[in-house]
Design an enzyme around this catalytic site. Sequence first.
Site, PDB file in Angstrom:
ATOM      1  CG  HIS A   1      -1.620   4.702   0.692  1.00  0.00           C
ATOM      2  ND1 HIS A   1      -2.031   3.883  -0.325  1.00  0.00           N
ATOM      3  CD2 HIS A   1      -1.522   4.969   2.036  1.00  0.00           C
ATOM      4  CE1 HIS A   1      -1.666   2.672   0.543  1.00  0.00           C
ATOM      5  NE2 HIS A   1      -1.023   2.869   1.698  1.00  0.00           N
TER       6      HIS A   1
ATOM      7  NE  ARG B   1      -7.778   3.134  -2.801  1.00  0.00           N
ATOM      8  CZ  ARG B   1      -7.374   1.949  -1.331  1.00  0.00           C
ATOM      9  NH1 ARG B   1      -6.688   1.100  -1.918  1.00  0.00           N
ATOM     10  NH2 ARG B   1      -8.295   1.800  -0.665  1.00  0.00           N
TER      11      ARG B   1
ATOM     12  CB  SER C   1      -1.558   4.806   5.363  1.00  0.00           C
ATOM     13  OG  SER C   1      -0.348   4.495   5.980  1.00  0.00           O
TER      14      SER C   1
END
Lengths: 216, 216
Positions: A47, A44, A21
């Site tokens: 994500h 993040r 990812s």
Amino acid sequence: MEFHTDFKPITVQPQEIEERSFEMITEELGEHPFTPEQYPVVQRVIHASADFELGRSLVFHPKAIEAGIEAIRAGCKIVADVQMVQVGISKPRIEKFGGSVHVYISDKDVMEEAKRLNTTRAIISIRKAILEAEGGVYAIGNAPTALLELIRLVKEGAAKPGLIIGVPVGFVSAAESKEELAKLDIPFITNIGRKGGSPVAVAALNAISLMAERLG
Amino acid sequence: MEFHTDFKPITVQPQEIEERSFEMITEELGEHPFTPEQYPVVQRVIHASADFELGRSLVFHPKAIEAGIEAIRAGCKIVADVQMVQVGISKPRIEKFGGSVHVYISDKDVMEEAKRLNTTRAIISIRKAILEAEGGVYAIGNAPTALLELIRLVKEGAAKPGLIIGVPVGFVSAAESKEELAKLDIPFITNIGRKGGSPVAVAALNAISLMAERLG
């Protein structure tokens, strides 16, 4: 407990999924205005949201990452505005340095005081937090009133947070509260617009605690 | 605990903020393809994400709302894939009908079994859920592997959920798992694409439990 152990196991591991990812995010994001220290937070957040627009909307005080790492490594308390943020934060990396993660919004004294003053529990929870978690890191993903109260207390000199991650989501006061945060000259991470939320606050905090841990 | 009680209270109430937000959402969304029964879910998902694109990406099985209301009113168990979903779900409306909210992913037996089979805790947590929460409502906001496993067990006839709310977020397998869910002819709520997440699952579940409660 008896599981159906004859089921064929699926072998994809969470670690592999995360790595793949992160590669996809870096590739699709392309050019961006963030520093190498800020980028792990951006990555993040994307994500956790699958939202590049939200990732690109992040705004960092120049000292935000450094200050967050320092506060975590000093074992400062982490204050979450709501339980969804509290449970999402990775605890071992915080506890390793002597820190702990707190949420005050459902405390009995906070509920009583909010009722007495006819105001929100979010506001009163921040008034409790500044007494209980001096120098701490705030992760606010939900309640604009909590963020606005914290900003007010900073301006009055009553609160001295190590870092404010202020990313409430919503239609009323959320964007405005983040604009106010971005005017402060103290370490903050925020974003422009209505989007945000608990997973965004969690992602930012976890990215910083990971950086803190990797320093050894 | 001594609060700074001389602080001026801010009088905005959460209830007012929510009502005003819902009005703004209806106004900005304009025309949409959803039925009056589906719309409260769409509205609450947009409220939780401030993301109209995400709201518009929702897909409903024709019997989803009816089945969800029925399961909640029958006191069926609610299964959350992760703790962030579990803590976000409004409990009183579930408990009123004799139901309860469960998350199995951190159970000791689930962790041990996942390790033994070299697979994810998310997958094993679903294998536990189908034994513990027959006919229940699944709220999956995070783990595509959990959703894929649940779909597999439905196809095999091993699982008969009352409703699947399947809205995992992410770059690997999330969109694919939701496409698979949308092919099933059992009650589901899902969305198209990578976006989703714990607040989306929570918003959908809470919207349905509110409808269940309002039936008296």
